[in-house]
Design an enzyme around this catalytic site. Sequence first.
Site, short mmCIF file in Angstrom:
data_model
loop_
_atom_site.label_atom_id
_atom_site.label_comp_id
_atom_site.label_asym_id
_atom_site.label_seq_id
_atom_site.Cartn_x
_atom_site.Cartn_y
_atom_site.Cartn_z
N TRP B 102 -39.74 5.30 -2.55
CA TRP B 102 -39.47 6.55 -2.89
C TRP B 102 -38.32 7.11 -3.12
CZ3 TRP B 102 -43.74 8.61 -5.57
CH2 TRP B 102 -44.67 8.21 -5.36
N ASP B 172 -37.17 14.82 1.01
CA ASP B 172 -38.56 14.44 0.71
C ASP B 172 -39.33 14.10 1.73
OD1 ASP B 172 -40.82 13.63 -0.31
OD2 ASP B 172 -40.17 12.11 -1.52
N LYS B 196 -50.65 14.57 2.39
CA LYS B 196 -50.48 13.62 3.50
C LYS B 196 -50.92 14.43 4.73
CE LYS B 196 -47.37 11.06 0.64
NZ LYS B 196 -48.46 9.97 0.09
#
Lengths: 360, 360
Positions: B102, B172, B196
């Site tokens: 990511w 992030d 999530k």
Amino acid sequence: MARVFNFSAGPAMLPESVLCQAQDEMLDWQGSGMCVAEMSHRGKEYMSIAAQAESDLRELLKVPANYKVLFLQGGASSQFAAVPMNLLRGGGAADYLNTGSWSKKAISEARRYCTVNVAASTEDSKFTRAPSQDELKLADGAAYVHYTPNETIEGVEFPYVPETAGIPLVADMSSTLLSRPIDVSRFGLIYAGAQKNIGPAGLTIVIVREDLLGQPIAGTPTMFDYKIHADNDSMYNTPATYAWYLAGLVFKWLKDLGGLDAMAVINARKAKLLYDTIDASSFYANPVQPDSRSWMNVPFTLASSDLDETFLKEAKAANLTTLKGHRSVGGMRASIYNAMPEEGVQALVAFMQEFERRHA
Amino acid sequence: MARVFNFSAGPAMLPESVLCQAQDEMLDWQGSGMCVAEMSHRGKEYMSIAAQAESDLRELLKVPANYKVLFLQGGASSQFAAVPMNLLRGGGAADYLNTGSWSKKAISEARRYCTVNVAASTEDSKFTRAPSQDELKLADGAAYVHYTPNETIEGVEFPYVPETAGIPLVADMSSTLLSRPIDVSRFGLIYAGAQKNIGPAGLTIVIVREDLLGQPIAGTPTMFDYKIHADNDSMYNTPATYAWYLAGLVFKWLKDLGGLDAMAVINARKAKLLYDTIDASSFYANPVQPDSRSWMNVPFTLASSDLDETFLKEAKAANLTTLKGHRSVGGMRASIYNAMPEEGVQALVAFMQEFERRHA
């Protein structure tokens, strides 16, 4: 409390049968042991839900094979930038029709990326009509022509699809998509926020002709590049999975109902009942030229704006909600999207007539 | 079928009590006669739902008053562009820590807008550890420092918050936000996709220090300008209203549970049980350096990858789903976000031990 007839311009009513199915499946979608919102978007179950929704939408709209159907995020407001970013394709100018609040917003955002030629404007007539084909002054070399077939705030709807002599036609169909059949092949790109006729807010549908993809301007965020989403079946990143599922349930509901031909008959009848009631009265008024009146959004004023608060209060007591007009227009607005039952419009009309008797 | 223990990396499990409440309220939110998805985002009812969710999130994270909390769309992938667009503020370079899949994506998108200084990289060690503070080589004049506190795919989590000598720190936090307390004042900007620990996919949380707003680079789409959203309480356009509502229910659930201090105790226990099981076995292995192991995402391999399919099949039969590892890492991955009950991890561990007995 009973379910209300909710005339919100969006987010708006959803079909009750869709909500019932979502409710039934909330803790366990078809034996999966999961809510659809809990499913991996890469899993077999969710992929089938997503593909079925796309397939049903294609069938409803008879989308030709050379068009991609994208399930995105960010609302029509994001498309206001994404459209020029993707469709200028080396050109520096685009045509825009200025027909109300939403086309103005689209124009304002496009000006950040290109020269906007306002090919027609009805601002002089306070956005109470669609311009005629003859009024359109398309610019030489414009990369595309953008318009708003239905202006949600002013209640103005084009009675025709503009001819653009081969220039790709782009339409913000947020408040009209799925309300009646359209000929997708007339358009280069169609976009729509879901929260009127499609599903919950947070989902945005883009239907785009394949040959227009792949030439975004420098600086286009990857997430605004339609080709990225087209190449990844709208799963470049995690899509709005639950909203997509609910939209799929709405598509099924539409198909069960007979598709867009059937829906158009119902919508025409709903709109006629409401406009006829307004026109038959000297107490209510709608300012829009009859041939340009929206099937979806019906603004109307009362004989005196002093009565507005009373109207809203009594309507709410009669289970008719969210009728307040947009602040820029005033008065009332009844949005009567697909999911508004005919009984809702009948109840509104009966209430209006009764209110007039008591207050005229 | 019974509810399953779903180890998806996202979209992921939601608390069952949240789903039950959403189910109860599907056709009629608290006497309104509407589903929350049907409410106008400008109406009193929805405004109260939205404000309460923000207030609860602020309370959970102890967000200081000089930070804005935004409820946006587009996922973390949109923030990969929005962060440089908003935070470069005249600068031409930013620091990025390269610690997994990511952060690589964030770096790749940032390179479209600025010079990226990779201030640390753990790619040589196959992303199996967080870099230490001493390894960070911050550039002079970098506009901000970006990192990914928890790498969802590799299962690597920073055991500390980097010191940046006053340079705004951007994180992030998609797969770690709300899993434990954090000191928001250490960050310039935090962002997280909801799917999530927060709610359904399609909602993105941004927490940003006010003084960083208001200087987007030329060409920034209005919808990517954080200040626009901050000035409009995240209602510049129609937000993802239903996802925001569900997130609010999750925040209430977290508060009822005792907030993030309580959640951290539970999460630490869940992670320890799973890592201890892996470490005690010669059949299972996790490649991540112990001090950098994620509390949320636990990748592990079996003694032989030939057993992977059997493991997945038998796990599914035992109601333990979505355990397949990311294709870039292979093996298995158990994501054990807040909504995964301890019983789920206990069941997984029992299954793993039993599977090992039969196949080792």
